[in-house]
Write an enzyme that holds these catalytic residues in place. Structure first.
Site, PDB file in Angstrom:
ATOM      1  CG  HIS A   1      -5.413  -1.125  -1.588  1.00 25.72           C
ATOM      2  ND1 HIS A   1      -5.528  -1.337  -0.281  1.00 25.72           N
ATOM      3  CD2 HIS A   1      -4.929   0.259  -1.920  1.00 25.72           C
ATOM      4  CE1 HIS A   1      -5.197  -0.323   0.317  1.00 25.72           C
ATOM      5  NE2 HIS A   1      -4.770   0.845  -0.623  1.00 25.72           N
TER       6      HIS A   1
ATOM      7  CB  CYS B   1      -2.059  -6.606   0.704  1.00 26.23           C
ATOM      8  SG  CYS B   1      -3.373  -6.962   0.007  1.00 26.23           S
TER       9      CYS B   1
ATOM     10  CG  ASP C   1      -3.171   4.027  -0.307  1.00 26.91           C
ATOM     11  OD1 ASP C   1      -2.924   5.076   0.320  1.00 26.91           O
ATOM     12  OD2 ASP C   1      -4.102   3.199   0.507  1.00 26.91           O
TER      13      ASP C   1
ATOM     14  CG  ASP D   1      -1.751  -1.158   1.415  1.00 29.70           C
ATOM     15  OD1 ASP D   1      -1.626  -2.149   0.375  1.00 29.70           O
ATOM     16  OD2 ASP D   1      -2.715  -1.183   2.374  1.00 29.70           O
TER      17      ASP D   1
ATOM     18  CG  ASP E   1      -3.504  -5.718  -4.458  1.00 30.43           C
ATOM     19  OD1 ASP E   1      -4.607  -5.272  -3.897  1.00 30.43           O
ATOM     20  OD2 ASP E   1      -2.555  -5.699  -3.571  1.00 30.43           O
TER      21      ASP E   1
HETATM   22  N1  ARG Z   1     -10.020  -3.922  -1.359  1.00 27.40           N
HETATM   23  C1  ARG Z   1      -9.550  -5.477  -1.744  1.00 27.40           C
HETATM   24  C2  ARG Z   1     -10.892  -6.380  -1.409  1.00 27.40           C
HETATM   25  O1  ARG Z   1     -11.336  -6.483  -0.305  1.00 27.40           O
HETATM   26  C3  ARG Z   1      -8.572  -5.861  -1.037  1.00 27.40           C
HETATM   27  C4  ARG Z   1      -7.124  -5.150  -1.517  1.00 27.40           C
HETATM   28  C5  ARG Z   1      -6.323  -5.324  -0.332  1.00 27.40           C
HETATM   29  N2  ARG Z   1      -4.785  -4.914  -1.061  1.00 27.40           N
HETATM   30  C6  ARG Z   1      -4.068  -4.108  -0.407  1.00 27.40           C
HETATM   31  N3  ARG Z   1      -2.966  -3.978  -1.053  1.00 27.40           N
HETATM   32  N4  ARG Z   1      -4.081  -3.896   0.688  1.00 27.40           N
HETATM   33  O2  ARG Z   1     -11.089  -7.022  -2.194  1.00 27.40           O
END
Ligand code: ARG
Length: 371
Positions: free
Chosen positions: A243, A349, A195, A105, A245
């Site tokens: 995010h 992450c 981020d 992040d 990913d």
């Molecule tokens: N927001 C994404 C979800 O809940 C999770 C991604 C978390 N990624 C990170 N780099 N902290 O599906």
């Protein structure tokens, strides 16, 4: 020792794996609302995550580090701070920090540059300090490393839309998604905010998600900062964009794993199609819900770490996701990781690619629409 990585898939040589120590359910702040009454953290309360959970997460993080080391990859770990401390700038005070698990992040490596993101949560303003001892070492050891930090944000009240969470929460999902597509979310455009985990690296092309943590000014700043790249601002059809990913995961040249529940813009899909990239919908996650006290979704199932274009680490209970990658021609390395989720995410992450072999390449020679 070398800092260098152009994409998400070239052979990984050196990586940072986060630590769970001291992670907090952070004190209230304008950027984010935590409300977990059934697990001891009703709205407005904050405090450290339970010790047993922290120990379980650290065990999984440590064994992930050992899996990587056994494959000849150098692994470094951050130095957690006392995240329970209040922090302040001259313009605000925040009663706690957050943690140092999701390294992705905060930092990104693009070529020989290591870039510190602005972040947009006050609880995460100082998180880079947990990583500075490593960054200083890298800077000493690699004469070619570029060390950059995006402008430190002010994060005053002007950076957040007042009353956003109440107002947004009351909207039907369709209207929420329209707001996501329009970039009309909690962050204003008062200053650049992003981020690092909203960036997906594909050589010359960087896909950057406008999200609850990344605004249009942040994407514009990245575009000006990286003139050799094509920096594309993108959105996905989700009510909680945060995010990229667990939504849009490049696996190797020509192949992206995509969360079909969070549709990409048509224009982005056309750009991939004209460049002969395949967009594969990710397999359904194995679980109905993420674990308690996790701000992430069950789609952490697709939050994977590519070790090289033929090898990928996937959460060990996500059998459908593993089988799909197997069919796509990958050797799959199963890694137990769900205990880490409450600390900020999954395998992608938790990591920062410090060094992957390979050079800058243009994987998208053809232009299409705004891309
Ligand atoms: N927001 C994404 C979800 O809940 C999770 C991604 C978390 N990624 C990170 N780099 N902290 O599906």
């Amino acid at each position: 020792m070398k800092v260098g990585s152009w994409n998400e898939w070239d052979p990984l040589r050196h990586v940072v794996v986060g630590r769970a120590d001291g992670t907090m359910v952070q004190a209230p702040e304008p950027a984010v609302v935590r409300d977990w009454p059934e697990h001891g953290f009703p709205r407005g309360t904050y405090g450290p995550l339970p010790e047993e959970m922290t120990a379980a997460a650290n065990e999984q993080l440590d064994s992930f580090a050992r899996v990587l080391e056994a494959r000849g990859i150098r692994v470094d770990r951050p130095r957690p701070l006392d995240f329970g401390r209040p922090v302040a700038t001259p313009e605000w005070t925040q009663r706690s920090m957050f943690g140092a698990m999701p390294v992705r992040d905060v930092l990104v490596v693009i070529g020989n540059e290591l870039l510190e993101a602005t972040m947009s949560f006050r609880s995460r303003w100082f998180e880079y300090l947990a990583h500075r001892p490593l960054i200083e070492d890298y800077f000493r050891a690699d004469p070619d490393m570029r060390w950059e930090a995006a402008p430190k944000p002010r994060l005053t009240g002007a950076s957040y839309r007042p009353g956003f969470w109440e107002e947004f929460g009351a909207l039907p999902a369709g209207e929420q998604i329209a707001r996501v597509r329009a970039g009309d979310l909690v962050l204003t455009e008062a200053e650049p905010l992003f981020d690092a985990a909203d960036i997906a690296r594909c050589g010359k092309d960087l896909f950057v998600q406008r999200s609850l943590a990344t605004n249009a000014a942040g994407i514009r700043w990245l575009r000006h900062h990286l003139p050799e790249h094509r920096v594309h601002g993108v959105t996905f059809g989700t009510t909680h964009p945060l995010h990229i990913d667990a939504t849009w995961v490049p696996l190797r040249p020509g192949l992206v794993l995509h969360c079909a529940e969070r549709p990409a813009e048509e224009e982005l899909l056309r750009y991939l199609a004209v460049n002969d990239w395949q967009v594969v919908p990710a397999a359904a996650p194995g679980r109905r819900e993420p674990p308690p006290l996790s701000a992430c979704s069950r789609w952490l199932s697709m939050n994977l770490l590519v070790l090289d274009p033929r090898t990928v680490c996937v959460e060990a209970s996500e059998t459908a996701q593993m089988e799909q990658l197997d069919r796509l021609g990958f050797e799959v390395v199963p890694v137990p990781f769900w205990d880490v989720a409450p600390f900020g995410g999954g395998l992608h992450c938790a990591t920062l690619d410090v060094h992957r072999e390979g050079v800058l390449e243009d994987y998208f020679p053809r232009r299409s629409g705004r891309f």
